[in-house]
Design a protein around this motif. Sequence first.
Motif, PDB file in Angstrom:
ATOM      1  N   PHE A  61       0.930  -1.225   0.044  1.00 10.96           N
ATOM      2  CA  PHE A  61       0.021   0.005   0.054  1.00 10.96           C
ATOM      3  C   PHE A  61       0.794   1.241  -0.056  1.00 10.96           C
ATOM      4  N   ALA A  62       0.328   2.403  -0.571  1.00 11.71           N
ATOM      5  CA  ALA A  62       1.034   3.618  -0.559  1.00 11.71           C
ATOM      6  C   ALA A  62       0.817   4.175   1.011  1.00 11.71           C
ATOM      7  N   LEU A  63       2.210   4.607   1.336  1.00  7.28           N
ATOM      8  CA  LEU A  63       2.030   5.063   2.938  1.00  7.28           C
ATOM      9  C   LEU A  63       1.749   6.453   3.085  1.00  7.28           C
ATOM     10  N   ALA A  64       0.654   7.176   2.371  1.00  7.76           N
ATOM     11  CA  ALA A  64       0.977   8.494   2.567  1.00  7.76           C
ATOM     12  C   ALA A  64       2.086   9.074   2.134  1.00  7.76           C
TER      13      ALA A  64
ATOM     14  N   GLU B  15       6.803  12.761  15.875  1.00  6.50           N
ATOM     15  CA  GLU B  15       6.709  11.759  17.039  1.00  6.50           C
ATOM     16  C   GLU B  15       5.116  11.593  17.350  1.00  6.50           C
ATOM     17  N   ILE B  16       4.420  10.350  17.021  1.00  7.09           N
ATOM     18  CA  ILE B  16       3.099   9.955  16.966  1.00  7.09           C
ATOM     19  C   ILE B  16       3.016   9.009  18.475  1.00  7.09           C
TER      20      ILE B  16
ATOM     21  N   LEU C 181       3.130  -5.603  17.263  1.00  9.29           N
ATOM     22  CA  LEU C 181       2.963  -4.073  16.884  1.00  9.29           C
ATOM     23  C   LEU C 181       4.432  -3.511  17.186  1.00  9.29           C
ATOM     24  N   ASN C 182       5.472  -4.026  18.043  1.00 12.60           N
ATOM     25  CA  ASN C 182       6.545  -3.325  18.228  1.00 12.60           C
ATOM     26  C   ASN C 182       7.383  -3.646  17.000  1.00 12.60           C
ATOM     27  N   LYS C 183       7.433  -4.812  16.861  1.00 12.82           N
ATOM     28  CA  LYS C 183       8.146  -5.251  15.560  1.00 12.82           C
ATOM     29  C   LYS C 183       7.868  -4.429  14.264  1.00 12.82           C
ATOM     30  N   GLN C 184       6.542  -4.330  13.863  1.00 14.91           N
ATOM     31  CA  GLN C 184       5.935  -3.519  12.833  1.00 14.91           C
ATOM     32  C   GLN C 184       6.256  -2.003  12.966  1.00 14.91           C
ATOM     33  N   LEU C 185       6.141  -1.616  14.189  1.00 18.12           N
ATOM     34  CA  LEU C 185       6.374  -0.053  14.129  1.00 18.12           C
ATOM     35  C   LEU C 185       8.008   0.242  14.175  1.00 18.12           C
TER      36      LEU C 185
ATOM     37  N   ALA D 226      -0.302   7.858   7.659  1.00 20.71           N
ATOM     38  CA  ALA D 226       0.905   7.047   7.221  1.00 20.71           C
ATOM     39  C   ALA D 226       0.847   5.814   7.968  1.00 20.71           C
ATOM     40  N   LEU D 227       0.837   5.989   9.461  1.00 19.42           N
ATOM     41  CA  LEU D 227       0.886   4.800  10.078  1.00 19.42           C
ATOM     42  C   LEU D 227      -0.291   3.921   9.960  1.00 19.42           C
ATOM     43  N   VAL D 228      -1.420   4.420  10.032  1.00 19.41           N
ATOM     44  CA  VAL D 228      -2.577   3.743   9.531  1.00 19.41           C
ATOM     45  C   VAL D 228      -2.610   2.691   8.524  1.00 19.41           C
ATOM     46  N   LYS D 229      -2.281   3.371   7.367  1.00 20.60           N
ATOM     47  CA  LYS D 229      -1.952   2.478   6.108  1.00 20.60           C
ATOM     48  C   LYS D 229      -1.073   1.677   6.117  1.00 20.60           C
TER      49      LYS D 229
END
Length: 420
Positions: free
Chosen positions: A4-7, A24-25, A39-43, A318-321
């Motif tokens: 997917f495009a990431l914004a 910083e979000i 989630l920590n791995k993906q973030l 961007a994070l959501v996508k």
Amino acid sequence: MKKFALALSAIELALAAGPIHAAEISFAANTTGKNVEFLNKQLAIFEKETGNQVKLVTMPSSSSEQFSQYRLWLAAGNKDIEVYQTDVIWAPQLADQFIDLKEATKDVAGQFFPSIIASQTVNGRLVALPLFTDAPALFYRKDLLEKYGKLPPKTWDEMAATAKEVQDKERQAGQKDLWGYVFQGNSYEGLTCNALEWVKSSGGGQIVEPDGTISINNEKAAAALDRARGWIGTISPPGVLAYQEEESRGVWQTGNAVFMRNWPYAYALGNGADSAVKGKFDVMTLPVAAAGDKPSSTLGGWNLAVSKYSEKQEAAIALVKFLASEDVQKARAIELSNLPTLTDLYDDKDVAAAQPFMPNWKPIFQNAVPRPSATAKVKYNEVSSKFWTAVHNTLSGSGSAAENLELLEADLTTLKGDAW
């Protein structure tokens, strides 16, 4: 595999400006199962790709507690949380607090199940992007059923009879801690899900019908709750009245239950290296009251929303996508056995190899029964609370099902007023 495009505008700006100016979000997410570890791995991947930094704010595994905290933050106009992991039922209640994602996701929205996108669309606004969907099943110990020559049950009464027989024989053989059936009996949203399944699969309606009719006070619904009351202390431990998902899974995964009602996430964990039931169980659709009734699994699922109070909305989008992208959903399906919200992943050979049950789960959630959140709208949380309280009273022996449902009908009628 396409991504997917990431914004892109947010990413390009971050990279051009350099890490010192990166956003910083903060992201609020629940702690059920291994969600935080995943989630920590993906973030970490997202941070490396974008230069943005993400603070994970962990929430209770109880969806009811999580909702209460979200509502407090959003009512106060909290600017500290950019992205919220949201339950499928919250869209109508929190829609005004989240931005419309329709324009930002128009390039990818068509790849999701239309019904799931529709569940997160309120007054034409896409208030959250689907992360994974959910529909519970009946987990059963295939080794124990085979040992005693039992078939997987089709009705609730068959389930209870099989559970009791296997439980009693195994206890006689020395398995003193074994119980027949564990579920989520605590007084919270999870009990609404369980009880809705008992009622709906018994022909007793779905609490409040789509046209707004309050239908819960009927003989079939009462019979369904009385049946469940009979499980307490016989095939289900008295402590089940305080169980949520993780407590049920704990009993099951240590090998101390014949049957369990739970969500798909428990499948991967049940087959983990530390599980006493690894390779010994299977899953099936939930039972019905009688032949001719339709199996009913409550529609669940989690989504990602961006706060309208956030001052970093581009980075948040961007994070959501990214988290809802095909690559991340595929990894989530393989590692956590969460059901994807993207149609193509149900035909993915890697997903099917890692989670062979998953392709067969597709019709379960496509035919799942929704809770009446779309009908009750902002009053849904009160509707659910009153329902789970009436059910919990019944299960704990405080009043009969008929008495409690009559009182519930009166309370819901007052709550409804002239309209929902």
